[in-house]
Design a protein around this motif. Sequence first.
Motif, PDB file in Angstrom:
ATOM      1  N   ILE A  92       0.836  -1.207   0.000  1.00 31.08           N
ATOM      2  CA  ILE A  92       0.000   0.000   0.000  1.00 31.08           C
ATOM      3  C   ILE A  92       0.867   1.253   0.000  1.00 31.08           C
ATOM      4  O   ILE A  92       0.606   2.211  -0.748  1.00 31.08           O
ATOM      5  N   TYR A  93       1.915   1.277   0.838  1.00 29.60           N
ATOM      6  CA  TYR A  93       2.757   2.476   0.924  1.00 29.60           C
ATOM      7  C   TYR A  93       3.494   2.723  -0.387  1.00 29.60           C
ATOM      8  O   TYR A  93       3.537   3.861  -0.879  1.00 29.60           O
ATOM      9  N   LEU A  94       4.089   1.664  -0.958  1.00 29.06           N
ATOM     10  CA  LEU A  94       4.811   1.856  -2.219  1.00 29.06           C
ATOM     11  C   LEU A  94       3.848   2.244  -3.336  1.00 29.06           C
ATOM     12  O   LEU A  94       4.210   3.002  -4.242  1.00 29.06           O
ATOM     13  N   GLY A  95       2.618   1.738  -3.270  1.00 29.73           N
ATOM     14  CA  GLY A  95       1.619   2.148  -4.257  1.00 29.73           C
ATOM     15  C   GLY A  95       1.304   3.625  -4.147  1.00 29.73           C
ATOM     16  O   GLY A  95       1.177   4.327  -5.154  1.00 29.73           O
ATOM     17  N   THR A  96       1.177   4.123  -2.907  1.00 29.57           N
ATOM     18  CA  THR A  96       0.920   5.556  -2.705  1.00 29.57           C
ATOM     19  C   THR A  96       2.081   6.398  -3.215  1.00 29.57           C
ATOM     20  O   THR A  96       1.884   7.406  -3.898  1.00 29.57           O
ATOM     21  N   MET A  97       3.308   5.999  -2.876  1.00 30.69           N
ATOM     22  CA  MET A  97       4.478   6.753  -3.306  1.00 30.69           C
ATOM     23  C   MET A  97       4.615   6.773  -4.832  1.00 30.69           C
ATOM     24  O   MET A  97       4.988   7.791  -5.430  1.00 30.69           O
ATOM     25  N   THR A  98       4.278   5.649  -5.469  1.00 29.14           N
ATOM     26  CA  THR A  98       4.460   5.537  -6.919  1.00 29.14           C
ATOM     27  C   THR A  98       3.355   6.233  -7.695  1.00 29.14           C
ATOM     28  O   THR A  98       3.609   7.082  -8.552  1.00 29.14           O
ATOM     29  N   LEU A  99       2.103   5.872  -7.386  1.00 33.57           N
ATOM     30  CA  LEU A  99       0.973   6.369  -8.179  1.00 33.57           C
ATOM     31  C   LEU A  99       0.589   7.799  -7.833  1.00 33.57           C
ATOM     32  O   LEU A  99      -0.132   8.447  -8.601  1.00 33.57           O
ATOM     33  N   THR A 100       1.052   8.296  -6.687  1.00 32.85           N
ATOM     34  CA  THR A 100       0.713   9.673  -6.309  1.00 32.85           C
ATOM     35  C   THR A 100       1.901  10.609  -6.505  1.00 32.85           C
ATOM     36  O   THR A 100       1.838  11.537  -7.312  1.00 32.85           O
ATOM     37  N   TYR A 101       2.990  10.348  -5.802  1.00 35.79           N
ATOM     38  CA  TYR A 101       4.077  11.333  -5.749  1.00 35.79           C
ATOM     39  C   TYR A 101       5.129  11.142  -6.843  1.00 35.79           C
ATOM     40  O   TYR A 101       5.567  12.124  -7.449  1.00 35.79           O
ATOM     41  N   LEU A 102       5.532   9.912  -7.116  1.00 36.08           N
ATOM     42  CA  LEU A 102       6.467   9.712  -8.231  1.00 36.08           C
ATOM     43  C   LEU A 102       5.796  10.054  -9.556  1.00 36.08           C
ATOM     44  O   LEU A 102       6.432  10.620 -10.458  1.00 36.08           O
ATOM     45  N   ALA A 104       3.477  12.286  -9.904  1.00 36.92           N
ATOM     46  CA  ALA A 104       3.423  13.755  -9.946  1.00 36.92           C
ATOM     47  C   ALA A 104       4.765  14.333 -10.381  1.00 36.92           C
ATOM     48  O   ALA A 104       4.826  15.299 -11.150  1.00 36.92           O
ATOM     49  N   LEU A 105       5.863  13.751  -9.899  1.00 33.40           N
ATOM     50  CA  LEU A 105       7.194  14.203 -10.305  1.00 33.40           C
ATOM     51  C   LEU A 105       7.399  14.028 -11.809  1.00 33.40           C
ATOM     52  O   LEU A 105       7.917  14.929 -12.487  1.00 33.40           O
ATOM     53  N   GLN A 106       7.018  12.863 -12.319  1.00 32.78           N
ATOM     54  CA  GLN A 106       7.165  12.602 -13.745  1.00 32.78           C
ATOM     55  C   GLN A 106       6.314  13.574 -14.570  1.00 32.78           C
ATOM     56  O   GLN A 106       6.766  14.106 -15.586  1.00 32.78           O
ATOM     57  N   ASN A 107       5.074  13.814 -14.134  1.00 32.31           N
ATOM     58  CA  ASN A 107       4.197  14.730 -14.867  1.00 32.31           C
ATOM     59  C   ASN A 107       4.713  16.165 -14.819  1.00 32.31           C
ATOM     60  O   ASN A 107       4.585  16.914 -15.800  1.00 32.31           O
ATOM     61  N   PHE A 108       5.275  16.551 -13.677  1.00 30.67           N
ATOM     62  CA  PHE A 108       5.807  17.903 -13.560  1.00 30.67           C
ATOM     63  C   PHE A 108       6.971  18.115 -14.522  1.00 30.67           C
ATOM     64  O   PHE A 108       7.036  19.132 -15.216  1.00 30.67           O
ATOM     65  N   ARG A 109       7.867  17.157 -14.565  1.00 34.32           N
ATOM     66  CA  ARG A 109       9.021  17.282 -15.472  1.00 34.32           C
ATOM     67  C   ARG A 109       8.570  17.279 -16.927  1.00 34.32           C
ATOM     68  O   ARG A 109       9.031  18.077 -17.738  1.00 34.32           O
ATOM     69  N   THR A 110       7.640  16.371 -17.267  1.00 36.43           N
ATOM     70  CA  THR A 110       7.143  16.327 -18.645  1.00 36.43           C
ATOM     71  C   THR A 110       6.425  17.623 -19.007  1.00 36.43           C
ATOM     72  O   THR A 110       6.587  18.149 -20.117  1.00 36.43           O
ATOM     73  N   GLY A 111       5.630  18.136 -18.060  1.00 41.86           N
ATOM     74  CA  GLY A 111       4.936  19.393 -18.303  1.00 41.86           C
ATOM     75  C   GLY A 111       5.883  20.545 -18.556  1.00 41.86           C
ATOM     76  O   GLY A 111       5.653  21.386 -19.438  1.00 41.86           O
ATOM     77  N   LEU A 112       6.974  20.599 -17.788  1.00 40.52           N
ATOM     78  CA  LEU A 112       7.975  21.643 -18.010  1.00 40.52           C
ATOM     79  C   LEU A 112       8.637  21.495 -19.373  1.00 40.52           C
ATOM     80  O   LEU A 112       8.866  22.480 -20.078  1.00 40.52           O
ATOM     81  N   ARG A 113       8.946  20.261 -19.750  1.00 44.12           N
ATOM     82  CA  ARG A 113       9.658  20.033 -21.008  1.00 44.12           C
ATOM     83  C   ARG A 113       8.830  20.461 -22.225  1.00 44.12           C
ATOM     84  O   ARG A 113       9.355  21.034 -23.171  1.00 44.12           O
ATOM     85  N   LYS A 124       1.886  19.964  -9.419  1.00 50.43           N
ATOM     86  CA  LYS A 124       2.246  20.782  -8.259  1.00 50.43           C
ATOM     87  C   LYS A 124       1.230  20.623  -7.135  1.00 50.43           C
ATOM     88  O   LYS A 124       1.588  20.499  -5.964  1.00 50.43           O
ATOM     89  N   ALA A 125      -0.049  20.637  -7.499  1.00 45.74           N
ATOM     90  CA  ALA A 125      -1.106  20.525  -6.494  1.00 45.74           C
ATOM     91  C   ALA A 125      -1.062  19.180  -5.789  1.00 45.74           C
ATOM     92  O   ALA A 125      -1.284  19.097  -4.574  1.00 45.74           O
ATOM     93  N   VAL A 126      -0.761  18.123  -6.533  1.00 43.33           N
ATOM     94  CA  VAL A 126      -0.703  16.787  -5.937  1.00 43.33           C
ATOM     95  C   VAL A 126       0.505  16.659  -5.010  1.00 43.33           C
ATOM     96  O   VAL A 126       0.396  16.123  -3.900  1.00 43.33           O
ATOM     97  N   PHE A 127       1.652  17.159  -5.446  1.00 42.29           N
ATOM     98  CA  PHE A 127       2.886  16.968  -4.686  1.00 42.29           C
ATOM     99  C   PHE A 127       3.008  17.946  -3.515  1.00 42.29           C
ATOM    100  O   PHE A 127       3.755  17.693  -2.567  1.00 42.29           O
ATOM    101  N   ALA A 128       2.287  19.060  -3.551  1.00 46.42           N
ATOM    102  CA  ALA A 128       2.472  20.144  -2.579  1.00 46.42           C
ATOM    103  C   ALA A 128       2.369  19.679  -1.135  1.00 46.42           C
ATOM    104  O   ALA A 128       3.111  20.141  -0.269  1.00 46.42           O
ATOM    105  N   THR A 129       1.453  18.751  -0.852  1.00 42.45           N
ATOM    106  CA  THR A 129       1.244  18.316   0.529  1.00 42.45           C
ATOM    107  C   THR A 129       2.479  17.638   1.109  1.00 42.45           C
ATOM    108  O   THR A 129       2.708  17.708   2.318  1.00 42.45           O
TER     109      THR A 129
END
Length: 396
Positions: A92-102, A104-113, A124-129
């Motif tokens: 459950i924890y690794l699922g949260t870290m992967t599907l939520t925060y990792l 979000a990191l991938q989407n943020f980088r792709t969005g910037l590119r 940003k909104a997802v990762f902010a917390t």
Amino acid sequence: MNMCKTFVELNWDVFFSELSRVMGFRSENAQRAAKKCSDHHKTWTLLQIAHEWYLQELMVPYVRQSMLMNNAITSAGFLKYMMTEARNPNYIYLGTMTLTYLEALQNFRTGLRVGDIDRIASSKAVFATLFHARHHPNYQEIEIMEAVQRHSVPEELLPFYNETEAVCLSEDGESGEGLDFKAEIVNKDVQSWMPRGVPSGEDWFLKITMKPIRNKARQMMSTPANTRTTSQQSTGARSKPDLSAQVLAWRAQLRSKKYLKDPCKEDVCHVSLTSEELDPSLLEITVRAENLRKKYFDKTFVDSQNDDLPEEPVYVTKKERTEKCLISNRTKSEICDITSNMLATIVNVDVKDSLTSEFRKMMPLCKVKKSDLLKFHDIVLDVCAQQDELFLHEDL
């Protein structure tokens, strides 16, 4: 970079230390560099490996179950499996870290590119917390101030905000970055043409006005044999590395530990990859982080005079919680808050006034020694203990 550092700091004891070790960061200095994210490109590579591996490994039990039951394998089915059937705390924890925060990191980088404003804003909104889950006061302030500023910006300035969120100087349109990074690239290019010594205003004016001509000359002189375009060479655009071998090595390491075995089994101890017992608050990290962010916002913009003790941050390991709860490991501000709360519970008015007066004489906080605060805390603690013992005898 702040997002990467926050994610690594949270998950260092859970899995990131082991991941960096398997990827070659074995010495003490190498581990320290990996934890501090000293090299952003290497940190990003490690995060990509973690993201790809966890997505693949998390899907394995769902795919196996679906094949056994002759069910269709779909993304919706996988998410349903994660949210309703999985019970293993490690899964459950690794699922949260992967599907939520990792993610979000991938989407943020792709969005910037690619300059995708919606993807940048949502990630940003997802990762902010996550900035508020642990002790990151600078990151928290930056995140909150930026969110408030964007929300408050006048409608006529919003297009400017969107246009400058990500800037791309190359022709491929896939090497966007923040405006500060691109300004640095342009500045370095101009400086490379400066004469020796301290440049004058005329030197700056000449080199900057000649920059478009130099760029056009570079394009005319480029040859078809170049594997990278001139614009890519000037902006530092890179080809995507093939991480399949690293991902396979990491998957083999995790399979050998049987870390995600039996996702539907509930009576499993929540531990790190090195078998260290983790704190129960990790499983509630999203909810707790959202509450902490709301409290930070309220204290900053709504009720700045609120002196209530802040909610405890999310602890990673049980050992960390035990050490943090020791009064000697608290900050001077935290010791003062705890002592003040204990003073408020003293019933004897004379004793309470005397100790409160003595406590005020020790202020301001910046001048008092931590050792003196600890001694006074112990005195107040003894008074409260004697008071509780007296009430206990009276009840009996």
